[in-house]
Design a protein around this motif. Structure first.
Motif, PDB file in Angstrom:
ATOM      1  N   ARG A   1     -26.543 142.554  -6.498  1.00  0.00           N
ATOM      2  CA  ARG A   1     -26.622 143.612  -7.504  1.00  0.00           C
ATOM      3  C   ARG A   1     -25.845 144.865  -7.122  1.00  0.00           C
ATOM      4  NH1 ARG A   1     -32.480 144.511  -9.693  1.00  0.00           N
ATOM      5  NH2 ARG A   1     -32.870 144.892  -7.478  1.00  0.00           N
ATOM      6  N   ARG A   2     -25.756 145.170  -5.856  1.00  0.00           N
ATOM      7  CA  ARG A   2     -25.025 146.382  -5.459  1.00  0.00           C
ATOM      8  C   ARG A   2     -23.547 146.276  -5.828  1.00  0.00           C
ATOM      9  NH1 ARG A   2     -25.981 143.442  -0.888  1.00  0.00           N
ATOM     10  NH2 ARG A   2     -24.222 142.993   0.516  1.00  0.00           N
ATOM     11  N   PHE A   3     -23.022 145.060  -5.840  1.00  0.00           N
ATOM     12  CA  PHE A   3     -21.631 144.879  -6.269  1.00  0.00           C
ATOM     13  C   PHE A   3     -21.516 144.993  -7.787  1.00  0.00           C
ATOM     14  CE2 PHE A   3     -22.078 142.327  -2.357  1.00  0.00           C
ATOM     15  CZ  PHE A   3     -21.155 142.986  -1.555  1.00  0.00           C
ATOM     16  N   ALA A   4     -22.511 144.462  -8.501  1.00  0.00           N
ATOM     17  CA  ALA A   4     -22.493 144.531  -9.967  1.00  0.00           C
ATOM     18  C   ALA A   4     -22.565 145.966 -10.449  1.00  0.00           C
ATOM     19  CB  ALA A   4     -23.648 143.718 -10.543  1.00  0.00           C
ATOM     20  N   ALA A   5     -23.271 146.819  -9.696  1.00  0.00           N
ATOM     21  CA  ALA A   5     -23.449 148.205 -10.115  1.00  0.00           C
ATOM     22  C   ALA A   5     -22.208 149.055  -9.891  1.00  0.00           C
ATOM     23  CB  ALA A   5     -24.647 148.819  -9.378  1.00  0.00           C
ATOM     24  N   ARG A   6     -21.213 148.540  -9.194  1.00  0.00           N
ATOM     25  CA  ARG A   6     -20.014 149.335  -8.895  1.00  0.00           C
ATOM     26  C   ARG A   6     -19.060 149.447 -10.072  1.00  0.00           C
ATOM     27  NH1 ARG A   6     -18.434 147.150  -2.798  1.00  0.00           N
ATOM     28  NH2 ARG A   6     -20.324 147.930  -1.743  1.00  0.00           N
ATOM     29  N   GLY A   7     -19.151 148.530 -10.995  1.00  0.00           N
ATOM     30  CA  GLY A   7     -18.244 148.574 -12.138  1.00  0.00           C
ATOM     31  C   GLY A   7     -18.208 147.250 -12.858  1.00  0.00           C
ATOM     32  N   ARG A   8     -17.429 147.206 -13.941  1.00  0.00           N
ATOM     33  CA  ARG A   8     -17.365 146.005 -14.765  1.00  0.00           C
ATOM     34  C   ARG A   8     -16.806 144.819 -13.989  1.00  0.00           C
ATOM     35  NH1 ARG A   8     -13.742 143.628 -18.396  1.00  0.00           N
ATOM     36  NH2 ARG A   8     -14.742 142.563 -20.145  1.00  0.00           N
ATOM     37  N   GLY A   9     -15.818 145.052 -13.131  1.00  0.00           N
ATOM     38  CA  GLY A   9     -15.256 143.966 -12.342  1.00  0.00           C
ATOM     39  C   GLY A   9     -16.285 143.330 -11.420  1.00  0.00           C
ATOM     40  N   GLY A  10     -17.089 144.160 -10.782  1.00  0.00           N
ATOM     41  CA  GLY A  10     -18.136 143.633  -9.917  1.00  0.00           C
ATOM     42  C   GLY A  10     -19.178 142.855 -10.688  1.00  0.00           C
ATOM     43  N   LEU A  11     -19.545 143.353 -11.867  1.00  0.00           N
ATOM     44  CA  LEU A  11     -20.531 142.660 -12.698  1.00  0.00           C
ATOM     45  C   LEU A  11     -20.005 141.300 -13.135  1.00  0.00           C
ATOM     46  CD1 LEU A  11     -23.202 142.645 -14.316  1.00  0.00           C
ATOM     47  CD2 LEU A  11     -21.952 143.782 -16.164  1.00  0.00           C
ATOM     48  N   VAL A  12     -18.745 141.234 -13.523  1.00  0.00           N
ATOM     49  CA  VAL A  12     -18.144 139.970 -13.945  1.00  0.00           C
ATOM     50  C   VAL A  12     -18.144 138.963 -12.786  1.00  0.00           C
ATOM     51  CG1 VAL A  12     -15.956 138.895 -14.621  1.00  0.00           C
ATOM     52  CG2 VAL A  12     -16.755 140.947 -15.801  1.00  0.00           C
ATOM     53  N   ALA A  13     -17.775 139.415 -11.590  1.00  0.00           N
ATOM     54  CA  ALA A  13     -17.741 138.527 -10.424  1.00  0.00           C
ATOM     55  C   ALA A  13     -19.133 138.023 -10.079  1.00  0.00           C
ATOM     56  CB  ALA A  13     -17.124 139.252  -9.231  1.00  0.00           C
ATOM     57  N   VAL A  14     -20.114 138.906 -10.101  1.00  0.00           N
ATOM     58  CA  VAL A  14     -21.487 138.511  -9.798  1.00  0.00           C
ATOM     59  C   VAL A  14     -21.997 137.517 -10.841  1.00  0.00           C
ATOM     60  CG1 VAL A  14     -23.873 139.360  -9.705  1.00  0.00           C
ATOM     61  CG2 VAL A  14     -22.053 140.594  -8.516  1.00  0.00           C
ATOM     62  N   SER A  15     -21.670 137.724 -12.096  1.00  0.00           N
ATOM     63  CA  SER A  15     -22.102 136.806 -13.159  1.00  0.00           C
ATOM     64  C   SER A  15     -21.520 135.413 -12.939  1.00  0.00           C
ATOM     65  CB  SER A  15     -21.672 137.345 -14.523  1.00  0.00           C
ATOM     66  OG  SER A  15     -22.260 138.603 -14.784  1.00  0.00           O
ATOM     67  N   PHE A  16     -20.252 135.356 -12.536  1.00  0.00           N
ATOM     68  CA  PHE A  16     -19.611 134.061 -12.272  1.00  0.00           C
ATOM     69  C   PHE A  16     -20.318 133.323 -11.140  1.00  0.00           C
ATOM     70  CE2 PHE A  16     -16.692 131.422  -9.880  1.00  0.00           C
ATOM     71  CZ  PHE A  16     -16.136 130.620 -10.863  1.00  0.00           C
ATOM     72  N   VAL A  17     -20.553 134.019 -10.035  1.00  0.00           N
ATOM     73  CA  VAL A  17     -21.179 133.380  -8.873  1.00  0.00           C
ATOM     74  C   VAL A  17     -22.601 132.926  -9.215  1.00  0.00           C
ATOM     75  CG1 VAL A  17     -21.981 133.739  -6.509  1.00  0.00           C
ATOM     76  CG2 VAL A  17     -19.772 134.661  -7.242  1.00  0.00           C
ATOM     77  N   ALA A  18     -23.366 133.773  -9.908  1.00  0.00           N
ATOM     78  CA  ALA A  18     -24.746 133.426 -10.256  1.00  0.00           C
ATOM     79  C   ALA A  18     -24.787 132.189 -11.146  1.00  0.00           C
ATOM     80  CB  ALA A  18     -25.418 134.608 -10.951  1.00  0.00           C
ATOM     81  N   ALA A  19     -23.880 132.099 -12.109  1.00  0.00           N
ATOM     82  CA  ALA A  19     -23.859 130.951 -13.011  1.00  0.00           C
ATOM     83  C   ALA A  19     -23.469 129.670 -12.279  1.00  0.00           C
ATOM     84  CB  ALA A  19     -22.895 131.216 -14.162  1.00  0.00           C
ATOM     85  N   LEU A  20     -22.495 129.764 -11.393  1.00  0.00           N
ATOM     86  CA  LEU A  20     -22.078 128.588 -10.625  1.00  0.00           C
ATOM     87  C   LEU A  20     -23.214 128.079  -9.743  1.00  0.00           C
ATOM     88  CD1 LEU A  20     -20.008 126.581  -9.475  1.00  0.00           C
ATOM     89  CD2 LEU A  20     -19.222 128.401  -7.944  1.00  0.00           C
ATOM     90  N   VAL A  21     -23.858 128.978  -9.019  1.00  0.00           N
ATOM     91  CA  VAL A  21     -24.924 128.571  -8.106  1.00  0.00           C
ATOM     92  C   VAL A  21     -26.122 128.021  -8.875  1.00  0.00           C
ATOM     93  CG1 VAL A  21     -26.563 129.391  -6.372  1.00  0.00           C
ATOM     94  CG2 VAL A  21     -24.196 130.176  -6.313  1.00  0.00           C
ATOM     95  N   ASN A  22     -26.495 128.677  -9.977  1.00  0.00           N
ATOM     96  CA  ASN A  22     -27.677 128.210 -10.709  1.00  0.00           C
ATOM     97  C   ASN A  22     -27.451 126.808 -11.290  1.00  0.00           C
ATOM     98  OD1 ASN A  22     -26.731 129.435 -13.732  1.00  0.00           O
ATOM     99  ND2 ASN A  22     -28.334 127.897 -13.825  1.00  0.00           N
ATOM    100  N   THR A  23     -26.226 126.503 -11.683  1.00  0.00           N
ATOM    101  CA  THR A  23     -25.929 125.178 -12.234  1.00  0.00           C
ATOM    102  C   THR A  23     -26.051 124.099 -11.168  1.00  0.00           C
ATOM    103  OG1 THR A  23     -24.406 126.191 -13.818  1.00  0.00           O
ATOM    104  CG2 THR A  23     -24.192 123.826 -13.456  1.00  0.00           C
TER     105      THR A  23
ATOM    106  N   THR B   1     -31.946 147.637 -14.205  1.00  0.00           N
ATOM    107  CA  THR B   1     -32.843 147.594 -13.046  1.00  0.00           C
ATOM    108  C   THR B   1     -32.147 147.958 -11.756  1.00  0.00           C
ATOM    109  OG1 THR B   1     -32.393 145.220 -12.785  1.00  0.00           O
ATOM    110  CG2 THR B   1     -34.322 145.846 -14.088  1.00  0.00           C
ATOM    111  N   SER B   2     -30.829 148.179 -11.782  1.00  0.00           N
ATOM    112  CA  SER B   2     -30.100 148.500 -10.551  1.00  0.00           C
ATOM    113  C   SER B   2     -29.802 149.975 -10.407  1.00  0.00           C
ATOM    114  CB  SER B   2     -28.775 147.723 -10.502  1.00  0.00           C
ATOM    115  OG  SER B   2     -27.906 148.149 -11.537  1.00  0.00           O
ATOM    116  N   ARG B   3     -30.128 150.765 -11.424  1.00  0.00           N
ATOM    117  CA  ARG B   3     -29.817 152.190 -11.344  1.00  0.00           C
ATOM    118  C   ARG B   3     -30.770 152.891 -10.391  1.00  0.00           C
ATOM    119  NH1 ARG B   3     -29.110 153.085 -17.855  1.00  0.00           N
ATOM    120  NH2 ARG B   3     -27.095 152.055 -18.043  1.00  0.00           N
ATOM    121  N   PRO B   4     -30.244 153.714  -9.486  1.00  0.00           N
ATOM    122  CA  PRO B   4     -31.116 154.419  -8.560  1.00  0.00           C
ATOM    123  C   PRO B   4     -31.911 155.497  -9.269  1.00  0.00           C
ATOM    124  CG  PRO B   4     -28.855 155.186  -8.317  1.00  0.00           C
ATOM    125  CD  PRO B   4     -28.812 154.019  -9.272  1.00  0.00           C
ATOM    126  N   ALA B   5     -33.047 155.827  -8.684  1.00  0.00           N
ATOM    127  CA  ALA B   5     -33.864 156.889  -9.251  1.00  0.00           C
ATOM    128  C   ALA B   5     -33.130 158.217  -9.161  1.00  0.00           C
ATOM    129  CB  ALA B   5     -35.193 156.983  -8.484  1.00  0.00           C
TER     130      ALA B   5
END
Length: 246
Positions: free
Chosen positions: A129-151, A214-218
Motif C-alpha cells: 500500500r505504501r507504493f500505491a499511495a505514492r501516485g497513480r503509477g504505484g497504484l497501477v503496479a500494485v493492482s497488477f501484482v495483486a491480481a496476478l498473485v490472487n489468481t 484506508t492508506s491516508r495518514p491521519a
C-alpha cells in the motif's frame, strides 16, 4: 476456475460449503460498516463488470474452466468484505441461471474465488500500500501484482480441494500443472485489466478507491505553547471585534 458437479467428492463439497457459508456470514456482517453513499454504487458496478468478464471462459479440465476472477479488483475498489459479497453474488447467479459451475460445487467455487481470491488480492495490495499511495503509477503496479498473485493462489486452492477429494479422472500432478500454469497466464491478463480499471477510476475519483481511502495518514496535529496563538485565531478575534458594537 469454476468446478462442476461431481468434480470433488460429496464430503469435500460439503466441507467447503460450510467454509463458504461461514465466510460469507462474517463478510456480510463486516460489509455493513464499509457500505456508504460511495461504496454501494461502486459495488453494483464492479459486480456487473466481474459478471461480464467471468462469462468469457474456456475449458481446462473435464468439469473445470478458466477465466478472469476479479478478486483483487473488487477488493481494491470496495474493500474485501463487500468485495467477497460481490463475487459470491456473481457465482450464485452464474450457477443458478447459467449452469456455469455446479450447485453442489458452489461452496468450493465461492471459497476459491470470493474468499481466497479476494482476501489474497487485498492482502497483497495492503502489503504494498505504501507504493500505491505514492501516485497513480504505484497504484497501477500494485493492482497488477495483486491480481496476478490472487489468481495463482486461487488456482492452488482449487488444487488443494482436488487433492482432498478429487473425483475426476485426472491425476493430481496433471491438475496442478494445468491449473497453476494456465492461471499464471490468466493472472497476467487479469493484472492488466485490473490495473487499467483501477487506474481509470483513480484518475477521475480517487475517493472511490477503498485502498487509497484506508492508506491516508491521519492529519498532523500542531501543538502550541500556552501563550501562543495562531494567525488564524488572531484573525478570527479581529473580525469578531470589528463586528461587535462597542
Amino acid at each position: 476456475m469454476h468446478m462442476s458437479d461431481g468434480l470433488v467428492s460429496p464430503p469435500t463439497a460439503l466441507l467447503f460449503g460450510v467454509v463458504a457459508a461461514v465466510g460469507l456470514a462474517v463478510a456480510a456482517t463486516r460489509a455493513r460498516r464499509d457500505l456508504d453513499d460511495r461504496t454501494a454504487p461502486m459495488a453494483g458496478l464492479v459486480t456487473a463488470f466481474v459478471f461480464a468478464v467471468q462469462m468469457i471462459n474456456f475449458p481446462i479440465l473435464p468439469g473445470a474452466s478458466g477465466h478472469l476472477l476479479g478478486g483483487a479488483l473488487v477488493a481494491i475498489l470496495v474493500g474485501p468484505w463487500v468485495g467477497s459479497m460481490c463475487i459470491a453474488i456473481v457465482l450464485v447467479v452464474q450457477a443458478v441461471l447459467f449452469a456455469d459451475g455446479g450447485l453442489t460445487a458452489l461452496g468450493t467455487n465461492i471459497t476459491n474465488m470470493a474468499l481466497v481470491g479476494v482476501f489474497v488480492g487485498y492482502g497483497v495490495a495492503v502489503a504494498l500500500r505504501r507504493f500505491a499511495a505514492r501516485g497513480r503509477g504505484g497504484l497501477v503496479a500494485v493492482s497488477f501484482v495483486a491480481a496476478l498473485v490472487n489468481t495463482v493462489v486461487a488456482s492452488l486452492a482449487f488444487v488443494l480441494q482436488y487433492a482432498l477429494g478429487g473425483a475426476g479422472g485426472a491425476s493430481l500432478g496433471t491438475v496442478l500443472g494445468l491449473m497453476v500454469g494456465l492461471h499464471v497466464l490468466i493472472g497476467i491478463g487479469e493484472g492488466v485489466i485490473t490495473a487499467a480499471t483501477v487506474g481509470a477510476v483513480a484518475s477521475v475519483r480517487p475517493d472511490l478507491v477503498h485502498l487509497l481511502r484506508t492508506s491516508r495518514p491521519a492529519p498532523a496535529v500542531r501543538v502550541r505553547s500556552a501563550g501562543t496563538r495562531s494567525a488564524d485565531t488572531r484573525t478570527a478575534d479581529t473580525r469578531t471585534a470589528e463586528g461587535t458594537p462597542s
